[in-house]
Design a protein around this motif. Structure first.
Motif, PDB file in Angstrom:
ATOM      1  N   MET B 177     -22.859-115.371  23.169  1.00  0.00           N
ATOM      2  CA  MET B 177     -22.661-116.384  22.138  1.00  0.00           C
ATOM      3  C   MET B 177     -23.289-115.755  20.820  1.00  0.00           C
ATOM      4  SD  MET B 177     -23.734-120.364  22.186  1.00  0.00           S
ATOM      5  CE  MET B 177     -25.146-120.015  21.938  1.00  0.00           C
ATOM      6  N   ASN B 178     -24.623-115.616  21.038  1.00  0.00           N
ATOM      7  CA  ASN B 178     -25.219-115.158  19.609  1.00  0.00           C
ATOM      8  C   ASN B 178     -24.429-113.806  18.932  1.00  0.00           C
ATOM      9  OD1 ASN B 178     -27.017-117.065  19.935  1.00  0.00           O
ATOM     10  ND2 ASN B 178     -28.501-115.785  21.279  1.00  0.00           N
ATOM     11  N   ALA B 179     -24.056-112.758  19.917  1.00  0.00           N
ATOM     12  CA  ALA B 179     -23.413-111.555  19.716  1.00  0.00           C
ATOM     13  C   ALA B 179     -22.084-112.152  18.806  1.00  0.00           C
ATOM     14  CB  ALA B 179     -22.908-110.685  20.578  1.00  0.00           C
ATOM     15  N   ALA B 180     -21.240-112.960  19.547  1.00  0.00           N
ATOM     16  CA  ALA B 180     -19.911-113.384  18.872  1.00  0.00           C
ATOM     17  C   ALA B 180     -20.494-114.116  17.298  1.00  0.00           C
ATOM     18  CB  ALA B 180     -19.233-114.375  19.657  1.00  0.00           C
ATOM     19  N   LYS B 181     -21.359-115.034  17.529  1.00  0.00           N
ATOM     20  CA  LYS B 181     -21.607-115.664  16.186  1.00  0.00           C
ATOM     21  C   LYS B 181     -22.275-114.914  15.059  1.00  0.00           C
ATOM     22  CE  LYS B 181     -23.048-119.569  13.935  1.00  0.00           C
ATOM     23  NZ  LYS B 181     -23.761-119.252  12.720  1.00  0.00           N
ATOM     24  N   ALA B 182     -23.044-113.637  15.464  1.00  0.00           N
ATOM     25  CA  ALA B 182     -23.163-112.925  14.247  1.00  0.00           C
ATOM     26  C   ALA B 182     -22.029-112.041  13.748  1.00  0.00           C
ATOM     27  CB  ALA B 182     -24.349-111.727  14.903  1.00  0.00           C
ATOM     28  N   PHE B 184     -19.109-113.260  13.578  1.00  0.00           N
ATOM     29  CA  PHE B 184     -18.512-114.283  12.975  1.00  0.00           C
ATOM     30  C   PHE B 184     -18.821-114.419  11.464  1.00  0.00           C
ATOM     31  CE2 PHE B 184     -15.361-117.690  12.125  1.00  0.00           C
ATOM     32  CZ  PHE B 184     -16.292-118.704  11.618  1.00  0.00           C
ATOM     33  N   ASP B 185     -20.340-114.702  11.517  1.00  0.00           N
ATOM     34  CA  ASP B 185     -21.022-114.501  10.311  1.00  0.00           C
ATOM     35  C   ASP B 185     -21.054-113.330   9.409  1.00  0.00           C
ATOM     36  OD1 ASP B 185     -23.799-116.481  11.692  1.00  0.00           O
ATOM     37  OD2 ASP B 185     -21.709-117.054  10.916  1.00  0.00           O
ATOM     38  N   ALA B 186     -21.003-112.164   9.908  1.00  0.00           N
ATOM     39  CA  ALA B 186     -20.714-110.949   9.112  1.00  0.00           C
ATOM     40  C   ALA B 186     -19.553-110.727   8.613  1.00  0.00           C
ATOM     41  CB  ALA B 186     -21.079-109.737  10.110  1.00  0.00           C
ATOM     42  N   PHE B 187     -18.482-111.378   9.216  1.00  0.00           N
ATOM     43  CA  PHE B 187     -17.267-111.183   8.755  1.00  0.00           C
ATOM     44  C   PHE B 187     -16.905-112.273   7.586  1.00  0.00           C
ATOM     45  CE2 PHE B 187     -12.760-110.084   9.063  1.00  0.00           C
ATOM     46  CZ  PHE B 187     -11.983-110.918   8.569  1.00  0.00           C
ATOM     47  N   ASN B 207     -10.197-116.336  12.876  1.00  0.00           N
ATOM     48  CA  ASN B 207      -9.938-117.322  13.863  1.00  0.00           C
ATOM     49  C   ASN B 207     -10.234-116.767  15.286  1.00  0.00           C
ATOM     50  OD1 ASN B 207      -8.884-119.284  12.216  1.00  0.00           O
ATOM     51  ND2 ASN B 207      -7.041-118.830  12.341  1.00  0.00           N
ATOM     52  N   ARG B 208      -9.601-115.286  15.319  1.00  0.00           N
ATOM     53  CA  ARG B 208     -10.111-114.784  16.649  1.00  0.00           C
ATOM     54  C   ARG B 208     -11.628-114.478  16.798  1.00  0.00           C
ATOM     55  NH1 ARG B 208     -11.820-110.266  18.674  1.00  0.00           N
ATOM     56  NH2 ARG B 208     -12.382-109.386  16.936  1.00  0.00           N
ATOM     57  N   LEU B 209     -12.284-114.495  15.778  1.00  0.00           N
ATOM     58  CA  LEU B 209     -13.843-114.253  15.983  1.00  0.00           C
ATOM     59  C   LEU B 209     -14.324-115.425  16.407  1.00  0.00           C
ATOM     60  CD1 LEU B 209     -14.933-111.930  13.152  1.00  0.00           C
ATOM     61  CD2 LEU B 209     -14.859-111.405  15.437  1.00  0.00           C
ATOM     62  N   ARG B 211     -12.651-117.992  17.928  1.00  0.00           N
ATOM     63  CA  ARG B 211     -12.694-118.500  19.352  1.00  0.00           C
ATOM     64  C   ARG B 211     -13.366-117.830  20.199  1.00  0.00           C
ATOM     65  NH1 ARG B 211      -7.317-118.102  17.183  1.00  0.00           N
ATOM     66  NH2 ARG B 211      -7.051-115.971  18.215  1.00  0.00           N
ATOM     67  N   GLU B 212     -13.722-116.328  19.834  1.00  0.00           N
ATOM     68  CA  GLU B 212     -14.588-115.611  20.901  1.00  0.00           C
ATOM     69  C   GLU B 212     -16.009-116.355  20.829  1.00  0.00           C
ATOM     70  OE1 GLU B 212     -14.302-111.440  20.044  1.00  0.00           O
ATOM     71  OE2 GLU B 212     -16.591-111.495  20.470  1.00  0.00           O
ATOM     72  N   TYR B 213     -16.631-116.741  19.630  1.00  0.00           N
ATOM     73  CA  TYR B 213     -17.683-117.387  19.607  1.00  0.00           C
ATOM     74  C   TYR B 213     -17.595-118.817  20.395  1.00  0.00           C
ATOM     75  CZ  TYR B 213     -21.391-120.560  17.818  1.00  0.00           C
ATOM     76  OH  TYR B 213     -22.239-121.551  17.755  1.00  0.00           O
ATOM     77  N   GLU B 214     -16.724-119.564  20.329  1.00  0.00           N
ATOM     78  CA  GLU B 214     -16.574-121.022  20.689  1.00  0.00           C
ATOM     79  C   GLU B 214     -16.478-120.681  22.526  1.00  0.00           C
ATOM     80  OE1 GLU B 214     -13.276-122.758  19.155  1.00  0.00           O
ATOM     81  OE2 GLU B 214     -14.421-123.475  17.480  1.00  0.00           O
ATOM     82  N   GLY B 215     -15.628-119.571  22.782  1.00  0.00           N
ATOM     83  CA  GLY B 215     -15.618-119.145  24.374  1.00  0.00           C
ATOM     84  C   GLY B 215     -16.881-118.972  25.001  1.00  0.00           C
TER      85      GLY B 215
END
Lengths: 226, 344
Positions: B177-182, B184-187, B207-209, B211-215
């Motif tokens: 989750m943290n990796a996906a958040k990072a 997303f924030d970087a993008f 949106n893809r990023l 969804r990845e974070y939310e998953g």
């Protein structure tokens, strides 16, 4: 007097022996001058059969009545045994010697060897004891001459022969008889020995077998059901 | 059949004596071997656990809880270490020396007399049979205690393992989750204006990023939930509160022997059967071994020559005739000797 002869080892019921002799005549022919009684091994009761048959015939005087001849019967004991008490001559109350052995050895005359008994028509020629050369004596011409002489004199000669498997003397003496009957003791003699004895006998002369000491194997109530 | 009956009747007294002796032996042996047996038993109610196994799902005990527990109990009884623990908790513990070769017969004897029965879906009956009534009660009680202890230890181990597993899961998914958040924030930081030309492609990627974070966040949530449940299960197991079996009927010291005649009858029937079997075997054996000529038929089979006559056994006939009848037949007066009549 004949009935008083009944002992623990003779058969008082003469009907059976009358049947025996009748069947001997029927199967063997009317011309049975010399009847030999033998068995496979010792102790099967052939001497008892010889004694009882002779007593019955002598008592009945059947021979004399039927043939009109003298009806004299001779019991010729040819069976050497260690115990003299077991011989055919025991019940006839005659001296054991002189007998066959002494006659064949020319130590006695025929009149001394052939002895009358308490019955009119019954004579006995005992064996005379034991002799180491008995087998030789019975193979001499004197034995054949004796038989011829006895045939001329007696209506019937009943020979108490040795056991077939004990000695070959049985075959030699059996050749002098007209008919031979084999006594088998029920429950004692193995079948193998009976077969062996039959193989060694002259089957032409074998008139039949006598099954001795038969006991009912089952009670009547069970025998009727099986 | 006739030859076999003939063999039997020929020596009927011998067979009868042998049979009577064997039957007497069977009766005496049954009485001595059966002994007086006592039985103590306990009834246990097996229920579904309040909290099932979270790894395998809630249906740990399947359709029949009692059968499942019965199977577990059976396997434990087959284990020497389990039974050793049971025996040590009773007065029979002094028989154990700690050496396997010497303890094995003791353990085996207990195993033979310890039995369980599944009754219905939720009940297990545990029983022990012995000549010592006190030992019977102690064995059943000790078995229940050891079984309960084993269950608790097993649950504790299981829940500890489950805790470790779910912790690992939470950590792993949290990392994801943290990796996906990072990402997303970087993008977002790299592409602040999504209305620029080509922005629709940026939106798709964003949106893809997301969804990845939310998953990943949902996975963390689920794993955390399972971790919380496993923690609760462990707490209950340790506290002894999650016991899914209850003793309905405690074992007591039996006052009366249990079915003493039953064991004796079984041995007696066995002994009687064996006696008749042995006699029958002897009859069959002697019939097969009999090679003597006994009847006119036997003789007729050996030769074509006819059987002229069958002479009866005169000695046997005389033996059977009573002495008094013999005397009467010969006219011997009462009191006189039979031998005297024969002139001997």
């Amino acid at each position: 007097m004949a009935t008083a002869v009944k002992t623990g080892s003779s058969y008082g019921d003469t009907g059976l022996f009358r049947d025996l002799y009748t069947r001997v005549l029927r199967h063997g022919g009317e011309e049975c001058g010399v009847l030999g009684i033998t068995s496979a091994i010792d102790g099967e009761g052939k001497s008892t059969v010889v004694r009882s048959l002779a007593l019955m015939l002598a008592n009945d005087q059947a021979l004399a009545k039927a043939s009109g001849e003298t009806g004299d019967i001779l019991v010729l004991d040819c069976n050497q045994r260690a115990d003299e008490e077991e011989g055919v001559t025991r019940e006839f109350m005659v001296d054991l010697a002189p007998g066959l052995i002494q006659y064949l050895g020319m130590r006695a005359e025929l009149e001394e060897a052939v002895k009358p008994t308490f019955l009119d028509h019954l004579w006995v020629m005992p064996i005379g004891g034991t002799q180491h050369n008995f087998s030789v004596l019975i193979r001499t011409p004197r034995m054949e001459e004796l038989m011829e002489g006895l045939r001329a004199r007696f209506e019937l000669i009943i020979m108490d022969l040795p056991s077939v498997l004990a000695t070959t003397d049985a075959q030699v003496l059996g050749a002098l008889a007209d008919q031979i009957a084999l006594v088998v003791r029920a429950g004692v003699t193995p079948r193998r020995l009976v077969s062996q004895a039959l193989d060694e006998m002259d089957r032409e002369k074998l008139v039949g077998t006598v099954l001795n000491d038969v006991r009912p194997d089952l009670p009547k109530w069970l025998s009727d059901r099986l | 059949m006739r030859p076999y009956f003939a063999t039997l009747f020929r020596a009927k007294w011998l067979y009868m004596v042998a049979l009577v002796l064997m039957l007497t032996g069977a009766v005496a042996g049954s009485y001595l071997m059966a002994g007086t047996k006592y039985e103590a038993s306990a009834r246990i109610w097996i229920d579904r656990p309040v909290l099932g196994n979270l790894v395998e799902g809630a249906n740990q005990y399947g359709v029949n809880p009692a059968q499942t527990q019965g199977d577990i109990l059976y396997q434990l009884i087959q284990t020497d270490s389990f039974l050793s623990s049971v025996i040590r908790a009773t007065k029979g513990g002094s028989a154990l020396t700690g050496r396997p070769s010497e303890d094995a017969p003791v353990i085996e004897a207990v195993r033979e007399n310890l039995a369980y029965t599944v009754v219905g879906m939720n009940t297990v009956v545990l029983a022990f049979t012995s000549e010592d009534p006190v030992l019977c009660q102690q064995m059943v009680q000790a078995t229940m205690d050891q079984y309960r202890k084993w269950v608790m230890e097993s649950r504790t181990e299981q829940s500890t393992a489950q805790l470790a597993f779910f912790r690992e899961q939470v950590e792993f998914y949290t990392g994801q989750m943290n990796a996906a958040k990072a990402k997303f924030d970087a993008f977002r930081a790299k592409n602040p204006d999504l209305r620029a030309p080509g922005g629709e492609y940026l939106n798709i990627e964003l949106n893809r990023l997301q969804r990845e974070y939310e998953g990943a966040r949902d996975l963390v949530s689920t794993a955390q939930y399972k971790l919380d449940q496993a923690t609760l299960v462990e707490t209950l197991s340790t506290g002894g509160q999650q016991l899914d079996f209850r003793v309905l009927d405690k074992p007591t010291v039996p006052a009366e022997a249990a079915s003493p005649l039953k064991a004796m009858m079984k041995l007696l029937i066995l002994g009687v059967g064996a006696s008749f079997g042995l006699v029958l075997t002897a009859v069959v054996l002697f019939t097969w071994m009999d090679r003597a000529v006994r009847t006119a038929d036997d003789l007729a089979k050996l030769t074509d020559a006819p059987v002229l006559v069958s002479l009866p056994d005169l000695q046997a006939g005389e033996r059977k005739r009573p002495r008094t009848r013999e005397k009467r037949a010969r006219g011997v007066p009462k009191g006189a000797d039979l031998a005297g009549a024969e002139g001997r």
